[in-house]
Design an enzyme around this catalytic site. Structure first.
Site, PDB file in Angstrom:
ATOM      1  N   ARG A 187       0.823  -1.220   0.000  1.00  0.00           N
ATOM      2  CA  ARG A 187       0.000   0.000   0.000  1.00  0.00           C
ATOM      3  C   ARG A 187       0.853   1.265   0.000  1.00  0.00           C
ATOM      4  O   ARG A 187       0.464   2.288  -0.563  1.00  0.00           O
ATOM      5  CB  ARG A 187      -0.895   0.017   1.235  1.00  0.00           C
ATOM      6  CG  ARG A 187      -2.148  -0.714   0.954  1.00  0.00           C
ATOM      7  CD  ARG A 187      -2.955  -1.054   2.148  1.00  0.00           C
ATOM      8  NE  ARG A 187      -3.824  -2.145   1.704  1.00  0.00           N
ATOM      9  CZ  ARG A 187      -4.296  -3.098   2.477  1.00  0.00           C
ATOM     10  NH1 ARG A 187      -4.016  -3.109   3.756  1.00  0.00           N
ATOM     11  NH2 ARG A 187      -5.054  -4.038   1.963  1.00  0.00           N
ATOM     12  N   GLY A 241      -8.936  22.746 -23.581  1.00  0.00           N
ATOM     13  CA  GLY A 241      -9.289  21.730 -24.586  1.00  0.00           C
ATOM     14  C   GLY A 241      -8.135  20.802 -24.890  1.00  0.00           C
ATOM     15  O   GLY A 241      -8.327  19.607 -25.159  1.00  0.00           O
ATOM     16  N   GLU A 248      -5.075  -3.246  -4.562  1.00  0.00           N
ATOM     17  CA  GLU A 248      -4.434  -3.430  -3.245  1.00  0.00           C
ATOM     18  C   GLU A 248      -5.328  -2.910  -2.113  1.00  0.00           C
ATOM     19  O   GLU A 248      -4.858  -2.271  -1.175  1.00  0.00           O
ATOM     20  CB  GLU A 248      -3.037  -2.799  -3.235  1.00  0.00           C
ATOM     21  CG  GLU A 248      -2.112  -3.535  -4.195  1.00  0.00           C
ATOM     22  CD  GLU A 248      -0.646  -3.408  -3.873  1.00  0.00           C
ATOM     23  OE1 GLU A 248      -0.302  -3.219  -2.692  1.00  0.00           O
ATOM     24  OE2 GLU A 248       0.151  -3.514  -4.817  1.00  0.00           O
ATOM     25  N   SER A 268     -10.690   1.979  -1.546  1.00  0.00           N
ATOM     26  CA  SER A 268     -10.686   3.055  -0.534  1.00  0.00           C
ATOM     27  C   SER A 268     -11.515   2.656   0.682  1.00  0.00           C
ATOM     28  O   SER A 268     -11.139   2.952   1.820  1.00  0.00           O
ATOM     29  CB  SER A 268     -11.213   4.360  -1.145  1.00  0.00           C
ATOM     30  OG  SER A 268     -10.237   4.876  -2.027  1.00  0.00           O
ATOM     31  N   ASN A 269     -12.633   1.958   0.444  1.00  0.00           N
ATOM     32  CA  ASN A 269     -13.446   1.516   1.595  1.00  0.00           C
ATOM     33  C   ASN A 269     -12.651   0.568   2.503  1.00  0.00           C
ATOM     34  O   ASN A 269     -12.762   0.626   3.728  1.00  0.00           O
ATOM     35  CB  ASN A 269     -14.714   0.792   1.118  1.00  0.00           C
ATOM     36  CG  ASN A 269     -15.792   1.767   0.662  1.00  0.00           C
ATOM     37  OD1 ASN A 269     -15.669   2.970   0.845  1.00  0.00           O
ATOM     38  ND2 ASN A 269     -16.846   1.242   0.061  1.00  0.00           N
TER      39      ASN A 269
HETATM   40  C1  FAD Z   1      -5.617  -2.976 -12.996  1.00  0.00           C
HETATM   41  C2  FAD Z   1      -5.771  -3.923 -11.853  1.00  0.00           C
HETATM   42  C3  FAD Z   1      -4.651  -4.589 -11.364  1.00  0.00           C
HETATM   43  C4  FAD Z   1      -4.786  -5.509 -10.326  1.00  0.00           C
HETATM   44  N1  FAD Z   1      -3.686  -6.206  -9.896  1.00  0.00           N
HETATM   45  C5  FAD Z   1      -3.844  -7.218  -9.006  1.00  0.00           C
HETATM   46  C6  FAD Z   1      -2.754  -8.091  -8.676  1.00  0.00           C
HETATM   47  O1  FAD Z   1      -1.629  -7.927  -9.185  1.00  0.00           O
HETATM   48  N2  FAD Z   1      -2.977  -9.106  -7.821  1.00  0.00           N
HETATM   49  C7  FAD Z   1      -4.195  -9.344  -7.256  1.00  0.00           C
HETATM   50  O2  FAD Z   1      -4.325 -10.286  -6.481  1.00  0.00           O
HETATM   51  N3  FAD Z   1      -5.264  -8.525  -7.525  1.00  0.00           N
HETATM   52  C8  FAD Z   1      -5.116  -7.487  -8.398  1.00  0.00           C
HETATM   53  N4  FAD Z   1      -6.180  -6.684  -8.722  1.00  0.00           N
HETATM   54  C9  FAD Z   1      -7.473  -6.920  -8.092  1.00  0.00           C
HETATM   55  C10 FAD Z   1      -7.841  -5.822  -7.090  1.00  0.00           C
HETATM   56  O3  FAD Z   1      -7.033  -5.930  -5.950  1.00  0.00           O
HETATM   57  C11 FAD Z   1      -9.336  -5.928  -6.803  1.00  0.00           C
HETATM   58  O4  FAD Z   1     -10.014  -5.511  -7.965  1.00  0.00           O
HETATM   59  C12 FAD Z   1      -9.743  -5.093  -5.602  1.00  0.00           C
HETATM   60  O5  FAD Z   1      -9.249  -5.637  -4.416  1.00  0.00           O
HETATM   61  C13 FAD Z   1     -11.254  -4.948  -5.483  1.00  0.00           C
HETATM   62  O6  FAD Z   1     -11.867  -6.188  -5.573  1.00  0.00           O
HETATM   63  P1  FAD Z   1     -13.106  -6.389  -6.579  1.00  0.00           P
HETATM   64  O7  FAD Z   1     -12.691  -5.886  -7.904  1.00  0.00           O
HETATM   65  O8  FAD Z   1     -13.557  -7.795  -6.479  1.00  0.00           O
HETATM   66  O9  FAD Z   1     -14.225  -5.423  -6.026  1.00  0.00           O
HETATM   67  P2  FAD Z   1     -15.276  -5.772  -4.851  1.00  0.00           P
HETATM   68  O10 FAD Z   1     -14.575  -6.372  -3.695  1.00  0.00           O
HETATM   69  O11 FAD Z   1     -16.410  -6.520  -5.435  1.00  0.00           O
HETATM   70  O12 FAD Z   1     -15.746  -4.313  -4.452  1.00  0.00           O
HETATM   71  C14 FAD Z   1     -16.748  -3.588  -5.178  1.00  0.00           C
HETATM   72  C15 FAD Z   1     -17.127  -2.360  -4.375  1.00  0.00           C
HETATM   73  O13 FAD Z   1     -17.692  -2.771  -3.129  1.00  0.00           O
HETATM   74  C16 FAD Z   1     -17.009  -2.161  -2.060  1.00  0.00           C
HETATM   75  N5  FAD Z   1     -16.956  -3.093  -0.929  1.00  0.00           N
HETATM   76  C17 FAD Z   1     -16.720  -4.431  -0.940  1.00  0.00           C
HETATM   77  N6  FAD Z   1     -16.730  -4.923   0.293  1.00  0.00           N
HETATM   78  C18 FAD Z   1     -16.979  -3.884   1.125  1.00  0.00           C
HETATM   79  C19 FAD Z   1     -17.095  -3.743   2.533  1.00  0.00           C
HETATM   80  N7  FAD Z   1     -16.958  -4.778   3.376  1.00  0.00           N
HETATM   81  N8  FAD Z   1     -17.348  -2.504   3.039  1.00  0.00           N
HETATM   82  C20 FAD Z   1     -17.485  -1.443   2.211  1.00  0.00           C
HETATM   83  N9  FAD Z   1     -17.368  -1.510   0.878  1.00  0.00           N
HETATM   84  C21 FAD Z   1     -17.122  -2.712   0.349  1.00  0.00           C
HETATM   85  C22 FAD Z   1     -15.626  -1.864  -2.582  1.00  0.00           C
HETATM   86  O14 FAD Z   1     -14.989  -0.819  -1.851  1.00  0.00           O
HETATM   87  C23 FAD Z   1     -15.917  -1.474  -4.017  1.00  0.00           C
HETATM   88  O15 FAD Z   1     -16.292  -0.118  -4.077  1.00  0.00           O
HETATM   89  C24 FAD Z   1      -6.062  -5.740  -9.743  1.00  0.00           C
HETATM   90  C25 FAD Z   1      -7.179  -5.049 -10.221  1.00  0.00           C
HETATM   91  C26 FAD Z   1      -7.055  -4.179 -11.276  1.00  0.00           C
HETATM   92  C27 FAD Z   1      -8.276  -3.490 -11.809  1.00  0.00           C
END
Ligand code: FAD
Length: 393
Positions: free
Chosen positions: A254, A351, A374, A377-378
């Site tokens: 982070r 622009g 990683e 924000s939540n």
């Molecule tokens: C470009 C990119 C690179 C990445 N690289 C890696 C990598 O190298 N290795 C790896 O392992 N992962 C990687 N990721 C995955 C990334 O870490 C996840 O996308 C991220 O942790 C969010 O998980 P999710 O997409 O399943 O969203 P979700 O967990 O489904 O979240 C969706 C929304 O719900 C909110 N939410 C979920 N649970 C809660 C809660 N308990 N309280 C409040 N809000 C909540 C979240 O804040 C978010 O706004 C990558 C993702 C991207 C897009």
């Protein structure tokens, strides 16, 4: 009191760099300016790092900053890794995250949890020519990472891994993957185990590459583990302790994302400040209008506040002090600042900020990921909330 005694009797200001750090930063800055900047637009369009860039990053030592010299690394500090991610991200946050995942996640995990044999074998490769990737997320487990479904079953002196990973940074370039899987689904998070998986292992393949909004040169792919055979000697840390490795490496990671967002904001600001002093309207540079000046001043202030958070978290880590709260704050705040600063930079350009011939629209697209990977924000706020309310520090 002389300045010499002052220097030794007071704590150093956070942004004060040692001579070694200054030299390191200027080398990285020069490299970014001379070797990466000319490639940025093309790499973004082609969604690909330029051929030849990776070997240069290795030969400059940027892929093994903390790897001890006995394994061929640079033997540097975590703070230096953070400086490198900041400087490179000011030019291209896609290259920034490549360096970040290598140093702050993969190398750090091996340094901390690797056996002597794993360090000898893998750190020496990661210092010279092998990119690392960190594979935790899956299609149905992102924020709830420990709900992962990839299974690992012990068969003799091997584990057999079955499952899929999603959104894995560096997957296209990587030769070594830290893959999290469960050896006992009924044990919940206590079944999670980390494995060192080589690209060539039978049953391992890299799947679909994502077509993204930002950091487009950085590869983000699916991983397929279809009966992937991993020697038992490639368990990183102890079986069932993968959750601890994931939590602790991501705490460090982070700070790296904080540095990526800090660099991004600084890069966007640099372009906006230069442009404002060149672009004339109403017969004078737009930087002479107070509204534009105030916007640049506010951006600079937010960037400085971000730098203090990021540097403090990194220095705490090097000093082996608690840094979890500070790391979450740095990641949370830096991603907000990056988005605001990049957005304002687009507006300073008018622009021209909206078109791809100028560099700021890319920073704006790249900034969005800071609030997502990683830990969203939540998730950062959940960590910060727990730490500020649950105990005093
Ligand atoms: C470009 C990119 C690179 C990445 N690289 C890696 C990598 O190298 N290795 C790896 O392992 N992962 C990687 N990721 C995955 C990334 O870490 C996840 O996308 C991220 O942790 C969010 O998980 P999710 O997409 O399943 O969203 P979700 O967990 O489904 O979240 C969706 C929304 O719900 C909110 N939410 C979920 N649970 C809660 C809660 N308990 N309280 C409040 N809000 C909540 C979240 O804040 C978010 O706004 C990558 C993702 C991207 C897009």
């Amino acid at each position: 009191m002389t300045s010499e005694t002052l220097a030794t009797s007071l704590p150093a200001p956070l942004t004060h760099l040692s001579e070694d750090e200054q030299l390191f930063r200027s080398t990285v800055r020069e490299f970014g300016r001379d070797r990466i900047a000319p490639l940025v637009r093309q790499m973004d369009e082609e969604q690909h790092f330029a051929p030849g860039l990776l070997p240069e990053l290795f030969s400059l030592g940027l892929m093994g900053i903390e790897i001890p010299t006995e394994y061929g690394g640079a033997g540097g500090t975590f703070f230096e890794a953070i400086l490198a991610v900041e400087e490179i991200s000011a030019v291209d946050p896609s290259v920034g995250v490549l360096i970040d995942v290598q140093n702050t996640l993969c190398v750090n995990a091996l340094l901390r949890w690797g056996t002597a044999e794993q360090k000898r074998k893998y750190l020496s490769r990661m210092a010279t020519d092998t990119v690392g990737a960190y594979a935790l997320s899956e299609a149905s487990s992102g924020s709830d990472a420990f709900a992962l479904q990839t299974r690992a079953e012990r068969k003799g002196d091997e584990y057999v891994l079955q499952g899929q990973k999603l959104f894995i940074t560096n997957a296209r370039e990587a030769g070594i993957f830290i893959v999290f899987a469960t050896i006992d689904a009924a044990a919940g998070y206590k079944g999670i185990t980390a494995f060192l998986v080589e690209k060539e292992f039978a049953g391992f393949s890299v799947g679909k590459k994502e077509d993204k909004l930002g950091i487009r040169a950085s590869s983000t792919c699916e991983l397929i583990l279809d009966g992937c055979r991993v020697p038992a000697a490639n368990v990183l840390g102890e079986p069932g302790k993968g959750y601890k490795i994931a939590i602790e490496t991501l705490n460090e990671g982070r700070i790296g994302i904080g540095a990526q967002m800090l660099g991004l904001a600084q890069g966007a600001w640099n372009y906006a400040a230069k442009y404002a002093q060149e672009r004339k309207q109403f017969g004078k540079p737009i930087a002479e209008f107070q509204a534009v000046q105030f916007a640049l001043a506010e951006m600079a202030t937010e960037i400085e506040a971000t730098r203090l958070l990021v540097y403090n978290a990194a220095r705490l880590k090097d000093a082996k002090l608690d840094y979890v709260r500070e790391a979450a704050m740095a990641k949370y705040f830096s991603s907000q600042v990056a988005e605001r600063v990049a957005s304002q930079a687009v507006e300073v350009y008018g622009g021209y900020g909206f078109v791809k011939d100028y560099p700021v629209e890319k920073f704006y697209r790249d900034a969005k990921i800071g609030k997502i990977y990683e830990g969203t924000s939540n998730m950062q706020l959940a960590t910060i909330g727990k730490l500020v309310l649950g105990k005093s520090k």
